[in-house]
Scaffold this active site. Structure first.
Site, PDB file in Angstrom:
ATOM      1  N   SER A 142     -34.926 -81.066  19.918  1.00 15.73           N
ATOM      2  CA  SER A 142     -35.097 -79.886  20.772  1.00 15.73           C
ATOM      3  C   SER A 142     -36.483 -79.307  20.546  1.00 15.73           C
ATOM      4  O   SER A 142     -37.099 -79.543  19.495  1.00 15.73           O
ATOM      5  CB  SER A 142     -34.043 -78.829  20.420  1.00 15.73           C
ATOM      6  OG  SER A 142     -34.278 -77.616  21.099  1.00 15.73           O
ATOM      7  N   TYR A 155     -29.547 -73.366  14.273  1.00 16.73           N
ATOM      8  CA  TYR A 155     -29.854 -74.437  15.220  1.00 16.73           C
ATOM      9  C   TYR A 155     -31.276 -74.946  15.018  1.00 16.73           C
ATOM     10  O   TYR A 155     -31.519 -76.156  14.991  1.00 16.73           O
ATOM     11  CB  TYR A 155     -29.663 -73.921  16.638  1.00 16.73           C
ATOM     12  CG  TYR A 155     -29.856 -74.948  17.723  1.00 16.73           C
ATOM     13  CD1 TYR A 155     -28.977 -76.011  17.857  1.00 16.73           C
ATOM     14  CD2 TYR A 155     -30.912 -74.839  18.635  1.00 16.73           C
ATOM     15  CE1 TYR A 155     -29.144 -76.954  18.871  1.00 16.73           C
ATOM     16  CE2 TYR A 155     -31.087 -75.764  19.650  1.00 16.73           C
ATOM     17  CZ  TYR A 155     -30.206 -76.824  19.764  1.00 16.73           C
ATOM     18  OH  TYR A 155     -30.377 -77.752  20.765  1.00 16.73           O
TER      19      TYR A 155
END
Length: 264
Positions: A142, A155
């Site tokens: 990501s 995350y």
């Protein structure tokens, strides 16, 4: 030459589903893994609609946090198709909570799913690829694996970790015929925020404005497919301002820190 075998985790929705359909259109044999069997069977039907025969699609339910089960899953794929040419580690869960409000159990789950699960399955597949002297390993990281942003502490930590692991793995195995790709999506229109973990571990249950305005998931899959076909080591994919953060982080990190702080 026989069709390549592509194994995609997190294949029941989002990027995994769209990528499975993309490979089905290309004629690859596709292995679909996630926890929800009924959703995998739905995606398998879409792969067949895209042109694959039923015997070219394997529905293989899998929980990547159940490390003990992974070697048997690898053997099932090999028994069915004979090879694993590409593994796309796409299983994952996101987060929407401030650090001060986040239970440690949430951080543990993020690490188990987004990091340790990817490592465990990769380690289970790697001996087969090394023995053959060929193969391709990929992971969906990501932009959050490069940039720290509010309400994503766990995350971001997890995605930074997988970026580091797969970059290091590439250095170890690229000279042995194994390609390693890190996929770096920005905001893609999926259910990632709806399914993200809140501070108490419950589902966040809402679609972020950034996600709602993100790149179409099919367009994302096309970019990722082309990048994997080209054996690119890193595949950025997205269309919003978040993609500029990848370059600002390198060129002007202090400026990026100020921009991110403003979002908090």
């Amino acid at each position: 030459m026989p069709a390549q075998t592509v194994w995609i985790t997190g294949a029941s929705s989002g990027i995994g589903e769209a990528l499975a359909i993309q490979y089905a259109r290309d004629g690859a044999r596709v292995v679909l893994s996630a926890r929800r069997k009924e959703e995998l069977e739905r995606v398998a039907g879409l792969c067949c609609d895209a042109g694959l025969s039923e015997d070219s699609v394997l529905v293989l339910p899998l929980d990547v946090t159940d490390w003990v089960s992974l070697p048997a899953a690898v053997q099932t794929v090999l028994d069915t198709f004979g090879t694993i040419d590409l593994l796309v580690n796409n299983a994952g869960v996101s987060q929407r909570s401030l650090c001060k409000d986040t239970d440690m159990a949430v951080y543990q789950k993020l690490m188990d799913v987004d990091v340790m699960g990817q490592i465990a399955l990769t380690k289970a597949v790697l001996p087969h690829m090394l023995e053959r002297g060929s193969g391709h390993l990929a992971v969906t990281a990501s932009v959050a694996g490069k940039v720290g942003v509010p309400q994503r502490t766990g995350y971001c930590a997890a995605k930074h970790a997988v970026m580091g692991f797969f970059d290091a793995l590439r250095a170890e195995v690229e000279g042995q015929g194994i390609h390693v790709s890190t996929i770096v999506p920005g905001f893609i229109r999926t259910d990632i925020s709806r399914n993200a973990l809140a501070g108490d571990g419950s589902a966040f249950g809402k679609v972020d404005e950034d996600i709602a305005g993100g790149m179409d998931v099919t367009e994302c899959a096309e970019v990722v497919f082309k990048g994997l076909q080209a054996k690119k080591r890193e595949i950025p994919v997205g269309k919003g301002k978040e993609m500029a953060a990848l370059w600002i982080k390198r060129a002007a990190p202090e400026a990026l820190f100020r921009i991110v702080r403003a979002r908090a």
